[in-house]
Motif scaffolding. Sequence first.
Motif, PDB file in Angstrom:
ATOM      1  N   LEU A   1       0.832  -1.202   0.000  1.00  0.00           N
ATOM      2  CA  LEU A   1       0.000   0.000   0.000  1.00  0.00           C
ATOM      3  C   LEU A   1       0.869   1.256   0.000  1.00  0.00           C
ATOM      4  O   LEU A   1       0.627   2.196  -0.763  1.00  0.00           O
ATOM      5  CB  LEU A   1      -0.921  -0.007   1.220  1.00  0.00           C
ATOM      6  CG  LEU A   1      -1.797   1.238   1.429  1.00  0.00           C
ATOM      7  CD1 LEU A   1      -2.772   1.404   0.264  1.00  0.00           C
ATOM      8  CD2 LEU A   1      -2.559   1.132   2.749  1.00  0.00           C
ATOM      9  N   CYS A   2       1.898   1.255   0.828  1.00  0.00           N
ATOM     10  CA  CYS A   2       2.777   2.428   0.911  1.00  0.00           C
ATOM     11  C   CYS A   2       3.600   2.601  -0.350  1.00  0.00           C
ATOM     12  O   CYS A   2       3.853   3.723  -0.795  1.00  0.00           O
ATOM     13  CB  CYS A   2       3.692   2.310   2.128  1.00  0.00           C
ATOM     14  SG  CYS A   2       2.802   2.457   3.692  1.00  0.00           S
TER      15      CYS A   2
ATOM     16  N   GLN B   1       4.603   6.015  -4.725  1.00  0.00           N
ATOM     17  CA  GLN B   1       5.094   6.003  -6.112  1.00  0.00           C
ATOM     18  C   GLN B   1       6.611   6.159  -6.146  1.00  0.00           C
ATOM     19  O   GLN B   1       7.157   7.105  -6.695  1.00  0.00           O
ATOM     20  CB  GLN B   1       4.436   7.116  -6.925  1.00  0.00           C
ATOM     21  CG  GLN B   1       2.939   6.963  -7.071  1.00  0.00           C
ATOM     22  CD  GLN B   1       2.308   8.092  -7.864  1.00  0.00           C
ATOM     23  OE1 GLN B   1       2.715   9.240  -7.771  1.00  0.00           O
ATOM     24  NE2 GLN B   1       1.307   7.760  -8.663  1.00  0.00           N
ATOM     25  N   VAL B   2       7.318   5.184  -5.535  1.00  0.00           N
ATOM     26  CA  VAL B   2       8.756   5.308  -5.346  1.00  0.00           C
ATOM     27  C   VAL B   2       9.529   5.335  -6.665  1.00  0.00           C
ATOM     28  O   VAL B   2      10.630   5.893  -6.720  1.00  0.00           O
ATOM     29  CB  VAL B   2       9.290   4.169  -4.450  1.00  0.00           C
ATOM     30  CG1 VAL B   2       8.760   4.314  -3.046  1.00  0.00           C
ATOM     31  CG2 VAL B   2       8.948   2.797  -5.018  1.00  0.00           C
ATOM     32  N   VAL B   3       8.961   4.740  -7.725  1.00  0.00           N
ATOM     33  CA  VAL B   3       9.658   4.802  -9.013  1.00  0.00           C
ATOM     34  C   VAL B   3       9.243   6.100  -9.704  1.00  0.00           C
ATOM     35  O   VAL B   3       8.405   6.122 -10.598  1.00  0.00           O
ATOM     36  CB  VAL B   3       9.361   3.562  -9.879  1.00  0.00           C
ATOM     37  CG1 VAL B   3      10.193   3.615 -11.154  1.00  0.00           C
ATOM     38  CG2 VAL B   3       9.666   2.287  -9.117  1.00  0.00           C
TER      39      VAL B   3
ATOM     40  N   GLU C   1       4.362   7.760   4.724  1.00  0.00           N
ATOM     41  CA  GLU C   1       3.120   7.007   4.486  1.00  0.00           C
ATOM     42  C   GLU C   1       2.996   5.871   5.491  1.00  0.00           C
ATOM     43  O   GLU C   1       1.921   5.617   6.039  1.00  0.00           O
ATOM     44  CB  GLU C   1       3.096   6.452   3.065  1.00  0.00           C
ATOM     45  CG  GLU C   1       2.916   7.493   1.986  1.00  0.00           C
ATOM     46  CD  GLU C   1       1.543   8.141   2.029  1.00  0.00           C
ATOM     47  OE1 GLU C   1       0.579   7.476   2.454  1.00  0.00           O
ATOM     48  OE2 GLU C   1       1.446   9.325   1.647  1.00  0.00           O
ATOM     49  N   LEU C   2       4.105   5.175   5.747  1.00  0.00           N
ATOM     50  CA  LEU C   2       4.076   4.049   6.676  1.00  0.00           C
ATOM     51  C   LEU C   2       3.812   4.525   8.100  1.00  0.00           C
ATOM     52  O   LEU C   2       3.108   3.855   8.863  1.00  0.00           O
ATOM     53  CB  LEU C   2       5.401   3.285   6.610  1.00  0.00           C
ATOM     54  CG  LEU C   2       5.445   1.894   7.258  1.00  0.00           C
ATOM     55  CD1 LEU C   2       4.412   0.967   6.618  1.00  0.00           C
ATOM     56  CD2 LEU C   2       6.838   1.288   7.134  1.00  0.00           C
TER      57      LEU C   2
ATOM     58  N   CYS D   1       9.905 -10.752  -4.743  1.00  0.00           N
ATOM     59  CA  CYS D   1      10.447  -9.504  -4.216  1.00  0.00           C
ATOM     60  C   CYS D   1       9.522  -8.316  -4.500  1.00  0.00           C
ATOM     61  O   CYS D   1       9.168  -8.059  -5.654  1.00  0.00           O
ATOM     62  CB  CYS D   1      11.824  -9.245  -4.826  1.00  0.00           C
ATOM     63  SG  CYS D   1      12.574  -7.696  -4.303  1.00  0.00           S
ATOM     64  N   LEU D   2       9.148  -7.599  -3.435  1.00  0.00           N
ATOM     65  CA  LEU D   2       8.287  -6.429  -3.581  1.00  0.00           C
ATOM     66  C   LEU D   2       8.949  -5.348  -4.427  1.00  0.00           C
ATOM     67  O   LEU D   2       8.283  -4.583  -5.109  1.00  0.00           O
ATOM     68  CB  LEU D   2       7.962  -5.842  -2.198  1.00  0.00           C
ATOM     69  CG  LEU D   2       6.687  -6.304  -1.502  1.00  0.00           C
ATOM     70  CD1 LEU D   2       6.638  -5.725  -0.091  1.00  0.00           C
ATOM     71  CD2 LEU D   2       5.453  -5.917  -2.277  1.00  0.00           C
ATOM     72  N   GLY D   3      10.269  -5.286  -4.371  1.00  0.00           N
ATOM     73  CA  GLY D   3      10.989  -4.237  -5.083  1.00  0.00           C
ATOM     74  C   GLY D   3      11.462  -4.636  -6.462  1.00  0.00           C
ATOM     75  O   GLY D   3      12.330  -3.966  -7.030  1.00  0.00           O
TER      76      GLY D   3
END
Length: 526
Positions: free
Chosen positions: A149-150, A155-157, A291-292, A473-475
Amino acid sequence: MFVSLFQLTVACVTAASLYLSYWNITASIARRNAISKHRCKAPLAYPHKDPFFGLDAVRDAITAAKSKTSIARQIGQHLRYGSTFSSKFFMTPVISTSEPENIKAVLSTNFGDYGIGSRRKRAFAPLLGKSIFQVDGPQWKHSRDLLQLCLTRSQVVDLPMFDLHVTKLIEAISRHGSATIDLGIWFPRLIADFSTDCFFGKGMGSIETPSSLSTEFVQAMHDAQAGCEDRWKLGHFSSLFPHREFYRKVKRVHDFINQHVERAMGLHDCSEGRPEVGRSEGEDRRVFLYELSKLTNDRHFLRDEILTIFSAAFDPVAALLTNLFFILAKRPDVWELLRGEVRPLDGKNPDMSQLRSLKYHQFCLKECEGPSHDFMARIDWKLTIGLALRLHPILPSNSRVAYKDTILPRGGGPDQKSPVFVAEGTMVAFGIAAMHRRKDLWGEDADDFRPERWRNDKSSWKFIPFNGGPRVCLGQDFAMNLTIYTLVRLVQAFQSVESRDGNEWVEEIHLACTSQNGAKVVMKAG
């Protein structure tokens, strides 16, 4: 009264013994039935000198780690003993496999039958606590849902923001002219700057000011990760050794992360109830840690999760880029093809849609004789990078522990084609590096960097650089997008990249596996 108590004690012990005997008998019958039903056969056995404790395997693993030959050891074992074989590791039964169908069964098909095991939880607990890396079941799902969710919200990318850092890297490299530089130093700076920017809301700025990337923190993180690996190898025996220096490194890492957690909590407390919480200071964008922090005020949870996410972004992406350019610097022909592929962009920065379209293009490499080249061949960036991941996977091996009796589909018997019974408590270790170099899966040139092999290859479970199944992997997208974008921008900016290192690639394993000697190159602008 004394006799009555004694009789009661005897009765309890007798009942417990009868229950254990009954349980063992019924479990043994159930296992025999399962073996018969699935026609399971035992895999080949590792020739232990110590078949009870498996101390020779522990010794060999530690020796290989110190001599930077863990991957070579893994590949050699699978060449000698087959794609699936059994062994012992400190009395723990182990089934090692480089069989795609078995890995699929562990990570996906029979996902519920396996977990990360108590050994890993104990080994990494001082550093990573109860983060997503450390938990199973509902707790793991809860952590994953929160982090996903975070990641979506923040939108880290963010390519425009990332381009600011890549541009600084290009400018820094350009200032060196024809001098030799080590990209194995510059790529960690790039990823550290961007990761701290998007995860913490405050970038390190280490490309412009190298001293801002705390070498003490980075070294402490690597040393702490290595200490966790040593604790994992030693298992219960780890408690017999002093760990004062290990805990000092862990404290150094935690102190660094705690600073950012306290900053996020402070901003959250000051802005409680306001929609701006989660946005970086002075910018209209959301930050992962902020966010977290809106979802929990548990500082230990925040520290453990953000440290795990930061480590998963920092080490693997920097390692992937370093490994990739170690190879590309020795392959000017591939660099020329990459230069041709980005030419239609006319020097413009690619957006996400362009990167995505490049990722899914069918690989087609065409070689021409003579001084000119036909650049009409389209190169799939994901698969070009995939070759670096295949030869030098950032995660060379992994394992799971069977939480119940279960079955592996292949690896048993002399021909290694029969199912294998896996008893509860057995560790299943999968050799990713060995699988990525199997000649029966990749061809006789499996050890060579040959991008065109991907033209028609459907890799599926024989290629798992980021794991697979529910715990993939989430990333993964984060790593691939940043790597692809960095590659495109560097290819646009530099006419050539030439290796200044005549040595072979040597492993350096922390959380990810990278080149010990970095990537020493000369980059010429064009």
